[in-house]
Enzyme design. Structure first.
Site, PDB file in Angstrom:
ATOM      1  N   GLN A  31      36.563  41.923  41.976  1.00 24.06           N
ATOM      2  CA  GLN A  31      35.141  41.575  42.692  1.00 24.06           C
ATOM      3  C   GLN A  31      35.190  42.178  43.923  1.00 24.06           C
ATOM      4  OE1 GLN A  31      37.845  39.629  41.415  1.00 24.06           O
ATOM      5  NE2 GLN A  31      37.112  38.206  39.966  1.00 24.06           N
TER       6      GLN A  31
ATOM      7  N   GLN B 285      31.078  44.756  40.767  1.00 24.06           N
ATOM      8  CA  GLN B 285      31.261  43.177  40.229  1.00 24.06           C
ATOM      9  C   GLN B 285      31.100  42.093  41.122  1.00 24.06           C
ATOM     10  OE1 GLN B 285      35.309  42.528  38.044  1.00 24.06           O
ATOM     11  NE2 GLN B 285      34.668  40.533  37.930  1.00 24.06           N
ATOM     12  N   ASP B 286      30.244  41.390  41.319  1.00 27.71           N
ATOM     13  CA  ASP B 286      29.905  40.265  41.759  1.00 27.71           C
ATOM     14  C   ASP B 286      29.407  40.774  43.434  1.00 27.71           C
ATOM     15  OD1 ASP B 286      31.095  38.793  40.413  1.00 27.71           O
ATOM     16  OD2 ASP B 286      32.812  37.905  41.047  1.00 27.71           O
TER      17      ASP B 286
ATOM     18  N   ASP C 298      28.016  40.170  36.641  1.00 28.87           N
ATOM     19  CA  ASP C 298      27.459  38.991  37.514  1.00 28.87           C
ATOM     20  C   ASP C 298      27.270  39.250  38.976  1.00 28.87           C
ATOM     21  OD1 ASP C 298      28.610  37.672  35.265  1.00 28.87           O
ATOM     22  OD2 ASP C 298      30.707  37.225  36.137  1.00 28.87           O
TER      23      ASP C 298
ATOM     24  N   ARG D 226      25.370  34.561  32.441  1.00 28.97           N
ATOM     25  CA  ARG D 226      26.537  34.011  31.924  1.00 28.97           C
ATOM     26  C   ARG D 226      26.558  32.732  32.514  1.00 28.97           C
ATOM     27  NH1 ARG D 226      31.783  36.967  31.675  1.00 28.97           N
ATOM     28  NH2 ARG D 226      31.973  37.021  33.995  1.00 28.97           N
TER      29      ARG D 226
END
Length: 360
Positions: A178, A200-201, A222, A278
């Site tokens: 992340q 990611q993130d 995400d 999600r």
């Protein structure tokens, strides 16, 4: 009311297995579901305090420039450090062109800070931390600590700046990768004409009411996540995955929380196969309205985080979206094409009480 609704949810779960063999049970479930939709699309921001009247007129302007002597500071963090503790007036930090390679954190005691760049394509703040990187205390930073820029103070405004985490795109299934570009952990913050780059993130929309106007947000998994109550207005969301990815992971954990993400007049493009969201939180809430969706959106649209129970409690909706990825026919049964009445609370500044604190 909330308790009765929660008990209704539990009843729906326990009765779901009986629907096929009893027609009357089907009616009960349908009626309960409609009541649930009505309640979930009704927002009362009792959890949030009434926002103070914004302080827009600056009492101080600090200039940051890459070239020594051209401004007051050559570092964004040093400019922030120069602001007195318990700041009570609007301070503008004007950041000149260039790539500022530093990790920046604004403490909770320094409210009313505005950071203004020379243009998002010109002013860039970048760093490359990941969640698994060992921090100064000898422990992994974690997702929270990986942020290039972390904002903990209320009434923050950013305009025309790129926030970037330069950590490379991780392979599918990699752990600890992340890499947050910006974390906003305070109430009443606005971002206008900004860009958020990561994988990611990317954007940790952690907590508080937030407004993102005409921003560009790029990532793989995400890449908009957290438990904020946030309105994304006219933003461009771009996926950079070659496999499966997810745009949102909203973390609402209780029916009593009044949080959620709303995307209005936005555009979703990119590569790979992308879920709209999600269910990170049991009561995760995300709405897309008047949004163009490219063909990268998976037909199912949403993922339950591997927990079928969340299908009974999340609130995922679309309203008058367009594009090849917006086709609702293949969506999961626990998402919804909203009516105009159901969509109304999500599609204006009132969603975040913006009439109280936004004046840009």
């Amino acid at each position: 009311m909330f308790l009765r609704l929660f008990l209704l949810i539990l009843q729906l779960e326990s009765r779901s297995s009986l629907v096929q063999c009893n027609g009357s049970q089907s009616v009960v479930v349908q009626e309960g579901y409609l009541k649930w939709i009505k309640q979930m699309s009704s927002l009362r921001h009792s959890v949030f305090q009434k926002a103070e009247k914004q302080k827009h007129k600056p009492c101080l302007t600090i200039k940051v420039e890459k070239k020594t002597g051209a401004g007051d500071f050559v570092s964004v963090q040093r400019a922030i450090d120069s602001i007195p503790e318990v700041n009570l007036c609007r301070v503008i930090i004007s950041i000149g062109p260039g790539a500022y390679k530093e990790k920046v954190e604004i403490p909770a005691t320094k409210a009313y800070i505005s950071m203004e760049g020379a243009g998002a394509e010109k002013t860039v703040i970048e760093w490359d931390d990941t969640a698994d990187r060992i921090g100064p205390k000898g422990r992994p930073l974690g997702t929270f600590g990986s942020a290039t820029v972390a904002v903990n103070s209320p009434y923050f405004i950013a305009k025309n700046i790129t926030f970037k985490n330069t950590a490379p795109l991780p392979p599918s299934g990699a752990l600890g990768k992340q890499a947050v570009a910006l974390r906003i952990s305070a109430d009443t913050a606005a971002f206008v004409g900004c860009r958020f780059h990561g994988a990611q993130d990317t954007l940790y929309d952690h907590m508080g009411r937030h407004y993102f106007k005409e921003c560009y947000i790029e990532g793989s998994i995400d890449f908009v996540f957290g438990d904020g109550l946030s309105l994304y207005d006219g933003c461009h969301l771009h996926a950079i995955t070659n496999s499966y990815g997810a745009l949102t992971a909203q973390k609402r954990e209780s029916i009593l929380e009044e949080t959620g993400f709303s995307f209005v007049n936005c555009r979703v493009t990119g590569s790979g196969a992308l879920y709209l969201g999600r269910a990170w939180g049991t009561f995760s809430r995300v709405v897309f309205a008047y949004t163009y969706m490219d063909k990268i959106i998976t037909p199912r649209g949403w993922y339950n985080w591997g927990d079928k129970n969340r299908e009974m409690t999340v609130f995922y909706g679309q309203y008058k979206c367009s594009g090849p990825g917006a086709e609702f026919g293949g969506r999961v049964s626990w998402s919804r094409e909203l009516t105009s009445e159901e969509a109304k609370p999500f599609i204006s500044l009132t969603f975040i009480d913006g009439q109280e604190w936004i004046k840009l």
